[in-house]
Enzyme design. Structure first.
Site, mmCIF file in Angstrom:
data_model
loop_
_atom_site.group_PDB
_atom_site.id
_atom_site.type_symbol
_atom_site.label_atom_id
_atom_site.label_comp_id
_atom_site.label_asym_id
_atom_site.label_seq_id
_atom_site.Cartn_x
_atom_site.Cartn_y
_atom_site.Cartn_z
ATOM 1 N N ARG A 1 -11.550 7.834 3.556
ATOM 2 C CA ARG A 1 -10.634 6.746 2.057
ATOM 3 C C ARG A 1 -12.042 6.190 2.407
ATOM 4 O O ARG A 1 -12.008 5.198 0.882
ATOM 5 C CB ARG A 1 -10.237 5.616 3.012
ATOM 6 C CG ARG A 1 -8.639 6.074 3.402
ATOM 7 C CD ARG A 1 -7.921 4.233 3.866
ATOM 8 N NE ARG A 1 -6.796 4.639 4.664
ATOM 9 C CZ ARG A 1 -5.859 5.907 5.195
ATOM 10 N NH1 ARG A 1 -5.525 6.472 3.829
ATOM 11 N NH2 ARG A 1 -4.497 5.472 5.174
ATOM 12 N N LYS B 1 -12.219 -7.687 6.146
ATOM 13 C CA LYS B 1 -11.080 -6.923 6.805
ATOM 14 C C LYS B 1 -12.071 -5.475 6.895
ATOM 15 O O LYS B 1 -12.469 -4.982 6.432
ATOM 16 C CB LYS B 1 -9.722 -6.682 6.385
ATOM 17 C CG LYS B 1 -9.156 -5.467 8.024
ATOM 18 C CD LYS B 1 -7.906 -4.823 6.565
ATOM 19 C CE LYS B 1 -7.200 -4.032 7.346
ATOM 20 N NZ LYS B 1 -6.616 -2.909 6.836
ATOM 21 N N CYS C 1 1.234 -1.279 -0.059
ATOM 22 C CA CYS C 1 -0.049 0.192 -0.258
ATOM 23 C C CYS C 1 0.868 1.261 0.082
ATOM 24 O O CYS C 1 2.076 1.169 0.291
ATOM 25 C CB CYS C 1 -1.104 0.023 0.990
ATOM 26 S SG CYS C 1 -2.492 1.393 0.995
ATOM 27 N N TYR D 1 -2.609 -9.310 16.126
ATOM 28 C CA TYR D 1 -2.019 -8.745 16.571
ATOM 29 C C TYR D 1 -2.122 -10.189 17.750
ATOM 30 O O TYR D 1 -0.400 -10.151 18.690
ATOM 31 C CB TYR D 1 -2.113 -7.683 17.093
ATOM 32 C CG TYR D 1 -2.145 -6.461 16.137
ATOM 33 C CD1 TYR D 1 -0.725 -6.366 14.943
ATOM 34 C CD2 TYR D 1 -3.422 -6.053 15.265
ATOM 35 C CE1 TYR D 1 -1.248 -6.018 14.008
ATOM 36 C CE2 TYR D 1 -3.139 -5.676 14.342
ATOM 37 C CZ TYR D 1 -2.259 -5.358 14.078
ATOM 38 O OH TYR D 1 -2.415 -4.263 11.985
ATOM 39 N N SER E 1 -6.650 -3.763 14.295
ATOM 40 C CA SER E 1 -5.509 -2.444 15.507
ATOM 41 C C SER E 1 -6.446 -2.355 16.665
ATOM 42 O O SER E 1 -6.561 -2.534 17.745
ATOM 43 C CB SER E 1 -5.191 -1.571 14.740
ATOM 44 O OG SER E 1 -5.845 -0.348 14.246
ATOM 45 N N ARG F 1 -3.406 3.553 11.848
ATOM 46 C CA ARG F 1 -3.085 4.679 11.706
ATOM 47 C C ARG F 1 -1.409 5.600 11.910
ATOM 48 O O ARG F 1 -1.518 6.142 11.929
ATOM 49 C CB ARG F 1 -4.057 5.136 11.250
ATOM 50 C CG ARG F 1 -4.744 4.808 10.243
ATOM 51 C CD ARG F 1 -5.751 4.988 9.604
ATOM 52 N NE ARG F 1 -6.695 4.304 8.722
ATOM 53 C CZ ARG F 1 -7.621 5.105 7.867
ATOM 54 N NH1 ARG F 1 -8.613 6.228 8.757
ATOM 55 N NH2 ARG F 1 -8.509 4.086 7.447
ATOM 56 N N CYS G 1 -3.827 6.285 0.160
ATOM 57 C CA CYS G 1 -3.450 4.321 -0.594
ATOM 58 C C CYS G 1 -2.669 4.736 -2.064
ATOM 59 O O CYS G 1 -3.035 3.840 -2.628
ATOM 60 C CB CYS G 1 -4.112 3.485 -0.139
ATOM 61 S SG CYS G 1 -4.962 4.049 1.724
ATOM 62 N N LYS H 1 -12.436 -4.493 1.985
ATOM 63 C CA LYS H 1 -11.576 -3.896 2.705
ATOM 64 C C LYS H 1 -12.270 -2.862 2.947
ATOM 65 O O LYS H 1 -12.749 -1.776 2.045
ATOM 66 C CB LYS H 1 -10.525 -3.203 2.454
ATOM 67 C CG LYS H 1 -9.625 -2.297 3.326
ATOM 68 C CD LYS H 1 -8.403 -2.123 3.331
ATOM 69 C CE LYS H 1 -7.781 -1.390 4.070
ATOM 70 N NZ LYS H 1 -6.240 -0.934 3.916
ATOM 71 N N GLU I 1 -16.165 -7.611 -4.938
ATOM 72 C CA GLU I 1 -15.066 -7.399 -4.902
ATOM 73 C C GLU I 1 -14.221 -8.906 -4.627
ATOM 74 O O GLU I 1 -13.471 -8.987 -5.432
ATOM 75 C CB GLU I 1 -15.215 -6.449 -3.272
ATOM 76 C CG GLU I 1 -14.986 -4.979 -3.460
ATOM 77 C CD GLU I 1 -14.135 -4.342 -3.935
ATOM 78 O OE1 GLU I 1 -12.870 -4.603 -4.697
ATOM 79 O OE2 GLU I 1 -14.317 -2.780 -4.137
ATOM 80 N N CYS J 1 0.152 4.293 2.189
ATOM 81 C CA CYS J 1 -0.693 5.356 2.693
ATOM 82 C C CYS J 1 0.458 5.455 3.520
ATOM 83 O O CYS J 1 0.724 7.024 4.124
ATOM 84 C CB CYS J 1 -1.802 4.546 3.244
ATOM 85 S SG CYS J 1 -1.933 3.495 4.308
HETATM 86 C C1 PBG Z 1 -2.858 -0.087 5.023
HETATM 87 C C2 PBG Z 1 -3.486 -0.653 5.804
HETATM 88 C C3 PBG Z 1 -4.325 -0.443 7.114
HETATM 89 C C4 PBG Z 1 -4.364 -1.555 7.531
HETATM 90 C C5 PBG Z 1 -3.494 -2.547 6.899
HETATM 91 N N1 PBG Z 1 -3.505 -1.973 5.840
HETATM 92 C C6 PBG Z 1 -4.843 1.331 7.297
HETATM 93 C C7 PBG Z 1 -6.151 1.484 6.062
HETATM 94 O O1 PBG Z 1 -6.734 0.940 5.225
HETATM 95 O O2 PBG Z 1 -6.193 3.418 6.982
HETATM 96 C C8 PBG Z 1 -5.007 -1.858 8.422
HETATM 97 C C9 PBG Z 1 -4.738 -3.266 9.828
HETATM 98 C C10 PBG Z 1 -4.825 -2.448 11.249
HETATM 99 O O3 PBG Z 1 -5.765 -1.465 11.970
HETATM 100 O O4 PBG Z 1 -4.723 -4.073 12.149
HETATM 101 N N2 PBG Z 1 -3.424 0.400 3.239
#
Ligand code: PBG
Length: 325
Positions: free
Chosen positions: A217, A248, A119, A312, A274, A205, A129, A195, A233, A121
């Site tokens: 986004r 996700k 990615c 995690y 996260s 982030r 992104c 996603k 998708e 970002c």
């Molecule tokens: C990159 C990306 C993100 C996450 C994984 N790859 C952040 C986003 O899309 O803003 C999030 C992972 C997480 O929250 O654990 N684009």
């Protein structure tokens, strides 16, 4: 009382309960995310995510050794560069943070399976992104060219698998073609297919310093209210050549996982993001909830149909499973 159906018979002790248990977690189910920064001797806890760290490359090698000892065989790498610019140059530079990290990790531990998040970002000064047009939109087709470059540089440094998370249209096809052309036909693509534009990415982030500087986004990540769209998708990504697909986040999207599992027969990955991690982790740390809730939430993802979980919590679970087995 003869006609009672006694379902409790199969719950009387732990032996019988484990015999009839339908869903089990194994350390093989997990992919563990790692955040890598420039510098030396750094292992610094991320303020938004307890027990998750920023590692410099020398320190991540120690961590990988520990993961292998715990039986975790697969990692997902995120790089946080020192320099950012409009076009995310550090994402595809030969000596970029991820490229250096992958080379070192694979050299020292060839057995660990290294997946690179693909990615822009974390690498762009604006935090989006992709590449921006003059009026500040993310330019889909221009971004594809950059994603291709990043994919090749990650493959050249020795990544075992590439995981595009940008949500541009057509990127799986573009990346598959360019990998094949450049001699990487055996590198699989694990696509972040469904996603969502989720608030649960907040702690990430902060960790990856990747929040958009302006806007959000929502013009590329999915609307949180949709599931038919998730199936579209996924369908397109499979047609374009994805080898594995991701839904996700996970916990608020178990319905999407279940629909994905019943509609497609391809390895299905749940990303336990996260925000899901930090909420539960801090509740456990503060004694608000029993730590068994962690296992329960991960089991729910497998029960819904996930084959693999990016989490995690992978280390915590691996330790727990070692005690049990
Ligand atoms: C990159 C990306 C993100 C996450 C994984 N790859 C952040 C986003 O899309 O803003 C999030 C992972 C997480 O929250 O654990 N684009």
């Amino acid at each position: 009382m003869k006609d009672i159906r006694r379902t409790r018979r199969l719950r009387r002790n732990s032996a019988i309960r484990s015999m009839v248990r339908e869903t089990k977690l194994s350390v093989d189910d997990f992919i563990y995310p790692l955040f890598i920064v420039e510098g030396k001797g750094i292992k610094k806890e991320i303020h938004s995510m307890e027990d998750v760290y920023h590692y410099s490359i020398d320190m991540v090698l120690k961590e990988v050794e520990e993961l292998l000892r715990l039986g975790i065989k697969s990692i997902l790498l995120f790089g946080i560069p020192d320099q950012k610019d409009e076009i995310g140059t550090e994402a595809y530079r030969e000596e970029g943070i991820i490229q250096k990290a992958v080379k070192k990790i694979k050299k020292q531990f060839p057995e660990i399976y290294v997946i690179t998040d693909l990615c822009m970002c974390e690498y762009t000064s604006h935090g989006h992104c992709g590449i921006l047009t003059n009026d500040g939109e993310v330019d889909n087709d221009k971004t594809l060219e950059y994603l291709g470059k990043i994919a090749i540089s990650q493959a050249e440094s020795g990544a075992d698998m590439i995981a595009p998370s940008d949500m541009m249209d057509g990127r799986v096809k573009y990346i598959r073609n360019i990998l094949d052309e450049q001699g990487f036909k055996n590198i699989p693509i694990m696509s972040y297919s469904a996603k969502y534009a989720s608030s649960f990415y907040g702690p990430f982030r902060y960790a990856a310093d990747s929040a958009p500087v302006f806007g959000d986004r929502e013009s590329y990540q999915m609307d949180i209210a949709n599931t038919d769209e998730a199936l579209r998708e996924i369908e397109y990504d499979i047609e374009e050549g994805a080898d594995m697909i991701i839904v996700k986040p996970a916990l608020s999207y178990l319905d999407v996982i279940q629909r994905a599992k019943s509609n497609f027969n391809i390895p299905l990955v749940a990303y336990n993001v996260s925000g899901e991690y930090s909420i539960l982790k801090s509740a456990v740390k503060n004694g608000i909830i029993n730590e068994d809730a962690i296992m329960e939430s991960l089991i729910s993802m497998k029960r819904a149909g996930a084959d693999i979980i990016i989490s995690y919590f992978a280390k915590d679970i691996a330790k727990k499973l070692q005690v049990y087995n």
